[in-house]
Design an enzyme around this catalytic site. Structure first.
Site, PDB file in Angstrom:
ATOM      1  N   LYS A  38       0.842  -1.203   0.000  1.00  0.00           N
ATOM      2  CA  LYS A  38       0.000   0.000   0.000  1.00  0.00           C
ATOM      3  C   LYS A  38       0.879   1.257   0.000  1.00  0.00           C
ATOM      4  O   LYS A  38       0.673   2.153  -0.792  1.00  0.00           O
ATOM      5  CB  LYS A  38      -0.911  -0.002   1.234  1.00  0.00           C
ATOM      6  CG  LYS A  38      -1.755   1.246   1.365  1.00  0.00           C
ATOM      7  CD  LYS A  38      -2.715   1.208   2.551  1.00  0.00           C
ATOM      8  CE  LYS A  38      -3.511   2.511   2.613  1.00  0.00           C
ATOM      9  NZ  LYS A  38      -4.464   2.533   3.762  1.00  0.00           N
ATOM     10  N   GLY A  50      -4.565  -1.637   5.148  1.00  0.00           N
ATOM     11  CA  GLY A  50      -3.761  -2.746   4.632  1.00  0.00           C
ATOM     12  C   GLY A  50      -4.372  -4.094   4.950  1.00  0.00           C
ATOM     13  O   GLY A  50      -4.505  -4.960   4.090  1.00  0.00           O
ATOM     14  N   ARG A  51      -4.827  -4.274   6.198  1.00  0.00           N
ATOM     15  CA  ARG A  51      -5.368  -5.569   6.605  1.00  0.00           C
ATOM     16  C   ARG A  51      -6.789  -5.785   6.102  1.00  0.00           C
ATOM     17  O   ARG A  51      -7.413  -6.802   6.416  1.00  0.00           O
ATOM     18  CB  ARG A  51      -5.269  -5.731   8.107  1.00  0.00           C
ATOM     19  CG  ARG A  51      -5.835  -4.592   8.912  1.00  0.00           C
ATOM     20  CD  ARG A  51      -5.405  -4.703  10.378  1.00  0.00           C
ATOM     21  NE  ARG A  51      -5.850  -3.548  11.160  1.00  0.00           N
ATOM     22  CZ  ARG A  51      -5.115  -2.445  11.318  1.00  0.00           C
ATOM     23  NH1 ARG A  51      -3.927  -2.355  10.719  1.00  0.00           N
ATOM     24  NH2 ARG A  51      -5.559  -1.421  12.025  1.00  0.00           N
ATOM     25  N   GLU A  89      -3.783  -6.419  15.236  1.00  0.00           N
ATOM     26  CA  GLU A  89      -3.255  -5.121  14.775  1.00  0.00           C
ATOM     27  C   GLU A  89      -4.359  -4.058  14.826  1.00  0.00           C
ATOM     28  O   GLU A  89      -4.076  -2.865  14.973  1.00  0.00           O
ATOM     29  CB  GLU A  89      -2.706  -5.227  13.349  1.00  0.00           C
ATOM     30  CG  GLU A  89      -1.915  -3.981  12.915  1.00  0.00           C
ATOM     31  CD  GLU A  89      -1.093  -4.209  11.666  1.00  0.00           C
ATOM     32  OE1 GLU A  89      -1.640  -4.078  10.548  1.00  0.00           O
ATOM     33  OE2 GLU A  89       0.108  -4.519  11.794  1.00  0.00           O
ATOM     34  N   LYS A  96      10.398  -0.501  13.566  1.00  0.00           N
ATOM     35  CA  LYS A  96      10.991  -0.158  12.265  1.00  0.00           C
ATOM     36  C   LYS A  96      12.083   0.899  12.456  1.00  0.00           C
ATOM     37  O   LYS A  96      13.169   0.821  11.898  1.00  0.00           O
ATOM     38  CB  LYS A  96       9.917   0.386  11.322  1.00  0.00           C
ATOM     39  CG  LYS A  96       8.857  -0.615  10.902  1.00  0.00           C
ATOM     40  CD  LYS A  96       7.803   0.086  10.043  1.00  0.00           C
ATOM     41  CE  LYS A  96       6.677  -0.850   9.656  1.00  0.00           C
ATOM     42  NZ  LYS A  96       5.618  -0.153   8.863  1.00  0.00           N
TER      43      LYS A  96
HETATM   44  O1  F6P Z   1       2.339  -4.101   9.971  1.00  0.00           O
HETATM   45  C1  F6P Z   1       2.312  -2.762   9.623  1.00  0.00           C
HETATM   46  C2  F6P Z   1       1.769  -2.628   8.226  1.00  0.00           C
HETATM   47  O2  F6P Z   1       1.638  -1.273   7.911  1.00  0.00           O
HETATM   48  C3  F6P Z   1       0.440  -3.342   8.030  1.00  0.00           C
HETATM   49  O3  F6P Z   1      -0.654  -2.618   8.526  1.00  0.00           O
HETATM   50  C4  F6P Z   1       0.440  -3.512   6.538  1.00  0.00           C
HETATM   51  O4  F6P Z   1      -0.520  -4.475   6.108  1.00  0.00           O
HETATM   52  C5  F6P Z   1       1.881  -3.972   6.317  1.00  0.00           C
HETATM   53  O5  F6P Z   1       2.651  -3.212   7.267  1.00  0.00           O
HETATM   54  C6  F6P Z   1       2.399  -3.764   4.906  1.00  0.00           C
HETATM   55  O6  F6P Z   1       2.251  -2.419   4.551  1.00  0.00           O
HETATM   56  P1  F6P Z   1       2.352  -2.048   2.971  1.00  0.00           P
HETATM   57  O7  F6P Z   1       1.182  -2.726   2.296  1.00  0.00           O
HETATM   58  O8  F6P Z   1       2.265  -0.546   2.941  1.00  0.00           O
HETATM   59  O9  F6P Z   1       3.655  -2.576   2.473  1.00  0.00           O
END
Ligand code: F6P
Length: 535
Positions: A211, A275-276, A361, A501
């Site tokens: 995302k 994202g989820r 989450e 992170k």
């Molecule tokens: O775990 C943190 C997070 O932001 C999730 O909410 C998300 O699904 C995952 O990392 C991956 O994020 P991205 O799709 O932006 O790579």
């Protein structure tokens, strides 16, 4: 300041109710005394029958929980989501994953007063959703019909991985054609390495699913995949054969970052898709390639049917509401800290991993949406494995351990095209385990004693098809909305993952500079052992 959930009148009544009525409740007696219990505590929702009668509650419990929902303004919060309000307040975003599966004519929600009052922006958003869906499905069908593409490699993590993975695995009976699907998420090079050894650049399509298009693990895996591609016959030039353009697609809201990475083919989606919650969007491209556009739309329809049920059914006849309230009941009144998910289905073997992110989450938080400390437990630990495997791993603890752990059984009436005798054995095992947890065993010696009176929910799907799976996943999405609304937390951000992170980035820097000032002794010692390992 808004009233905290534990200050609400219904919360106090529920505490009293637990002490006076439920703490000593024995399910075996409850069934003996009330022949209607099974009917009162079961419900048929779209694609899913739920037997909730083996839970430690009564109709009175549910009534008080529904009163708690009312006092928590749960339906107002639900309608705010349906109206497109920016309920994800810390990121100033709407929460509209449900819009991704709404038919262009608004489907079963067309008569909803909330939908009828939509702003023009919402109508435009729905149009944009369908333009994007048509584009994605056209690309999916084009890839499906291309015999030169034999392998699809999805590179993503979290919601950009778990959603597509659980669905492609669950719908393997619906995956036609002979393409192979690989899901790479871990930054551990073994995962990508094992895949690269088994594919060829000219017959592989890489989907870079992110995302943000900034997630470190995904970006490193994507760079390594691109390097491998170019070192093994692939070309950078768009007009060349076997080019990046032909063999890489980005699935992201961040088209600029995808272009900077060198990918021109991008399927986009919106910041109001968490994202989820994103498998229904462009992130679902591997799903659409696997099952085709017709079945992908069937999955959307199943989820939409559950959406309409959630947004419109009265609280007492609303499965996502009843399950979300049950979660609050177990966590905050019964003092139960985890829930075991036991899908009796090989196809659902990755469901628990998906639900861990969806629930933990979303609701693994300790402040309200207004930033006030929340001094009550919130999301439980969600864990589990498919049945019947769990019976040979951790069910011992569920039956005789000191902790009461609610179990959620998920089973299918129709086991699909394989081996009917196997399916009958599978489902009977699930039912027998739920029964054993409740009835227990006495009189065979202390070592064989099972206390029983152990709670479970039983979700029964007709079969594992796109529509039923869509409804099941939507059910869980809405269920965590309900519990989050009771706790008054923001279920749609995830600030807690930022610190790790940031510290990882700092440790990279300390390692490069060989300067450990300010780093705690334990971390420093471990990092130095890492550094020594290199020599
Ligand atoms: O775990 C943190 C997070 O932001 C999730 O909410 C998300 O699904 C995952 O990392 C991956 O994020 P991205 O799709 O932006 O790579």
């Amino acid at each position: 300041m808004t009233t905290l959930c534990h200050e609400l009148p219904a919360w106090q009544q529920l505490k009293k109710h637990y002490q006076e009525r439920i703490q000593s409740l024995d399910l075996r007696q409850a069934f003996a005394q009330d022949t209607q219990r099974i009917n009162q505590l079961s419900i048929q929702a779209p694609h899913i029958f739920a037997d909730l009668s083996k839970n430690r509650w009564t109709q009175e419990t549910e009534a008080l929980l529904q009163q708690l929902a009312t006092e928590s303004s749960m339906t107002q919060k639900r309608d705010a989501m349906l109206s497109g309000e920016r309920i994800n307040n810390t990121e100033n975003r709407s929460v509209m994953h449900w819009l991704l599966r709404m038919p262009a004519d608004q489907g079963a929600l067309a008569r909803s007063p909330v939908v009828r009052a939509w702003s023009p922006d919402m109508h435009q958003a729905l149009q944009d959703v369908h333009e994007s869906l048509d584009q994605m499905l056209a690309l999916a069908d084009q890839i499906r019909s291309n015999p030169e593409i034999t392998d699809i490699v999805n590179i993503g993590i979290g919601g950009s991985h778990l959603g597509p993975e659980v669905v492609v695995n669950a719908l393997e009976d619906w995956v036609d054609g002979d393409k192979r699907f690989h899901f790479v998420s871990n930054v551990d090079g073994h995962e990508l390495g094992h895949v690269l050894r088994r594919i060829k650049p000219e017959s592989t399509l890489f989907l870079i699913a992110s995302k943000s298009f900034t997630t470190a693990e995904t970006m490193l895996n994507a760079r390594s995949a691109r390097q491998w591609f170019l070192e093994n016959g692939g070309n950078e030039a768009p007009e060349a054969d076997c080019s990046i353009d032909q063999h890489f697609v980005a699935l992201t809201t961040n088209k600029n970052a995808a272009a900077e990475f060198g990918i021109q083919r991008t399927l986009g989606f919106w910041d109001w898709v968490g994202g989820r919650f994103s498998l229904w969007s462009a992130i679902g491209l591997p799903i659409a390639i696997a099952i085709g556009s017709e079945q992908f739309r069937a999955m959307l329809d199943g989820a939409h049917a559950m959406d309409a049920h959630f947004f419109e059914a009265p609280l007492a006849e609303n499965l996502p509401v009843r399950l979300g309230l049950l979660d609050v009941w177990y966590r905050d009144f019964c003092g139960l800290s985890s829930r075991c998910i036991a899908p009796y289905s090989h196809g659902l073997r990755r469901l628990t991993a998906y639900l861990q992110q969806l629930e933990m989450e979303s609701n693994g938080k300790s402040v309200t949406r207004d930033g006030h400390a929340l001094n009550v437990p919130t999301a439980p630990v969600v864990w589990g494995e498919p049945g019947t495997n769990g019976q040979h791993a951790f069910f011992q603890m569920l039956h005789q351990g000191p902790d009461v752990i609610p179990v959620e059984f998920i089973a299918l009436r129709d086991g699909g095209k394989y081996l009917g005798e196997h399916h009958q054995s599978l489902v009977i095992n699930a039912i027998a385990q739920a029964q054993a947890l409740m009835v227990g065993r006495d009189g065979d010696g202390a070592e064989k004693f099972c206390a029983g009176n152990r709670p479970s929910s039983f979700l029964l799907l007709q079969r594992l098809d796109p529509a039923s799976l869509g409804a099941l996943i939507a059910l869980y999405e809405h269920r965590i909305f309900v519990s989050g609304a009771i706790w008054n937390i923001n279920s749609f951000d995830q600030w807690g993952v930022e610190l790790g992170k940031k510290l990882a980035t700092q440790l990279h820097s300390h390692l490069e500079r060989d300067d450990w000032s300010g780093v705690d002794p334990s971390t420093q010692g471990l990092m130095k052992r890492l550094a020594q390992a290199k020599h």
